[in-house]
Scaffold this motif. Structure first.
Motif, PDB file in Angstrom:
ATOM      1  N   ASP A 183       0.851  -1.189   0.000  1.00  0.00           N
ATOM      2  CA  ASP A 183       0.000   0.000   0.000  1.00  0.00           C
ATOM      3  C   ASP A 183       0.886   1.237   0.000  1.00  0.00           C
ATOM      4  O   ASP A 183       1.979   1.231   0.577  1.00  0.00           O
ATOM      5  CB  ASP A 183      -0.895  -0.023   1.248  1.00  0.00           C
ATOM      6  N   THR A 232      -3.182   0.235  -4.036  1.00  0.00           N
ATOM      7  CA  THR A 232      -3.474   1.487  -3.339  1.00  0.00           C
ATOM      8  C   THR A 232      -4.629   2.227  -3.993  1.00  0.00           C
ATOM      9  O   THR A 232      -4.972   1.971  -5.149  1.00  0.00           O
ATOM     10  CB  THR A 232      -2.214   2.383  -3.351  1.00  0.00           C
ATOM     11  N   ALA A 233      -5.211   3.133  -3.226  1.00  0.00           N
ATOM     12  CA  ALA A 233      -6.238   4.022  -3.775  1.00  0.00           C
ATOM     13  C   ALA A 233      -5.639   5.308  -4.317  1.00  0.00           C
ATOM     14  O   ALA A 233      -6.337   6.134  -4.900  1.00  0.00           O
ATOM     15  CB  ALA A 233      -7.278   4.348  -2.693  1.00  0.00           C
ATOM     16  N   ARG A 250      -4.099   7.764  -6.753  1.00  0.00           N
ATOM     17  CA  ARG A 250      -4.147   7.852  -8.206  1.00  0.00           C
ATOM     18  C   ARG A 250      -3.290   8.986  -8.759  1.00  0.00           C
ATOM     19  O   ARG A 250      -3.294   9.230  -9.972  1.00  0.00           O
ATOM     20  CB  ARG A 250      -5.597   8.066  -8.670  1.00  0.00           C
ATOM     21  N   ILE A 274       2.559   7.630  -9.143  1.00  0.00           N
ATOM     22  CA  ILE A 274       2.678   6.495 -10.060  1.00  0.00           C
ATOM     23  C   ILE A 274       4.017   6.537 -10.788  1.00  0.00           C
ATOM     24  O   ILE A 274       4.710   5.513 -10.917  1.00  0.00           O
ATOM     25  CB  ILE A 274       1.510   6.494 -11.062  1.00  0.00           C
ATOM     26  N   TYR A 310       0.948  -1.648 -10.746  1.00  0.00           N
ATOM     27  CA  TYR A 310       0.204  -0.692  -9.929  1.00  0.00           C
ATOM     28  C   TYR A 310      -1.276  -1.020 -10.047  1.00  0.00           C
ATOM     29  O   TYR A 310      -1.867  -0.890 -11.118  1.00  0.00           O
ATOM     30  CB  TYR A 310       0.482   0.728 -10.443  1.00  0.00           C
ATOM     31  N   ILE A 367      -5.056  -0.210  -8.655  1.00  0.00           N
ATOM     32  CA  ILE A 367      -5.812   0.830  -7.962  1.00  0.00           C
ATOM     33  C   ILE A 367      -7.062   0.241  -7.309  1.00  0.00           C
ATOM     34  O   ILE A 367      -7.825  -0.491  -7.939  1.00  0.00           O
ATOM     35  CB  ILE A 367      -6.201   1.952  -8.949  1.00  0.00           C
ATOM     36  N   LYS A 368      -7.271   0.559  -6.027  1.00  0.00           N
ATOM     37  CA  LYS A 368      -8.467   0.144  -5.299  1.00  0.00           C
ATOM     38  C   LYS A 368      -9.653   1.009  -5.713  1.00  0.00           C
ATOM     39  O   LYS A 368      -9.477   2.197  -5.986  1.00  0.00           O
ATOM     40  CB  LYS A 368      -8.256   0.290  -3.786  1.00  0.00           C
TER      41      LYS A 368
END
Length: 236
Positions: A65, A93-94, A96, A101, A112, A114-115
């Motif tokens: 995370d 991870t959330a 963005r 990134i 990568y 994204i949640k």
């Protein structure tokens, strides 16, 4: 990893205990992978990856995370790399932000995610990483990679899932419906899931049918409903 069939050891670094356990459950559902440890902080992750290496059971993949309570995921990744660990790192991870990134890529993070995400997307990231490692594995220290091996390895990481959501379905709602089914002690109907999420039965049923189609859930008639049966769903 000593062979193509050896299980890859995965270290999960996530500060939310429930999310960390959910990621662990996902790892266990993918053949060829096992959970080496779950860490709830960056400090614990660094200590654990050192301890596992010293014990002769090194980590192959880290699910990291970016927003940890005690540190940033990028800092943890940098410290793991400077300590000489050969584990591949996948960011989950959330976050963005493009700068994060880009920094993740320059740090050596290979993928990568994204949640929120589906199990299919999670599974693809793990399987991509396995293909990447196999293409770049050598028989002995100092062995040289071929151009084809390098191209195939990089291609594996760039692969895009063919498993797209049907028109009208969104990732966030699918994650919510999946969570209700996964966490329920017994099978649940579309009506019951809808009541918990404040969604219509028709809407929920579309998501449930998608879970069945992608083999994440199992559909079965509910006992005691004569005539037109009501269906219920359980996590696969």
């Amino acid at each position: 990893m000593t062979g193509d069939d050896a299980e890859l050891r995965v270290l999960i670094v996530e500060d939310d205990p429930m999310t960390a356990e959910a990621h662990g459950d996902y790892v266990r559902r993918v053949p060829g992978f096992t959970v080496a440890a779950i860490c709830l902080s960056g400090y614990d992750a660094l200590a654990r990856i050192d301890a596992l290496a010293d014990a002769g059971t090194p980590v192959d993949i880290v699910l990291l995370d970016m927003s940890l309570t005690d540190s940033h995921g990028l800092d943890v990744a940098k410290r793991m790399n400077t300590r000489g660990h050969g584990a591949d790192i996948i960011a989950i991870t959330a976050v963005r932000h493009l700068q994060v990134i880009k920094s993740a890529i320059s740090t050596g993070i290979t993928q990568y995610l994204i949640k929120p995400f589906t199990f299919a997307a999670f599974r693809e990231k793990l399987e991509n990483q396995r293909a990447f490692r196999l293409n770049l594995s050598g028989d002995e220290a100092g062995s040289l990679a071929t151009q084809a091996a390098v191209d195939n390895a990089l291609s594996a990481l760039r692969s895009v899932s063919s498993e797209r959501l049907p028109k009208g379905l969104i990732e966030e709602t699918l994650a919510a419906v999946s969570g209700v089914v996964r966490d329920s002690m017994s099978p649940v109907s579309a009506t019951e899931v809808g009541a918990r999420l404040e969604l219509s039965r028709v809407t929920v049923r579309r998501y449930l049918e998608h879970l069945v189609k992608t083999k994440q859930a199992v559909k079965q008639p509910r006992h005691g409903t004569p005539g037109r049966p009501e269906y219920e769903y359980r996590w696969a």
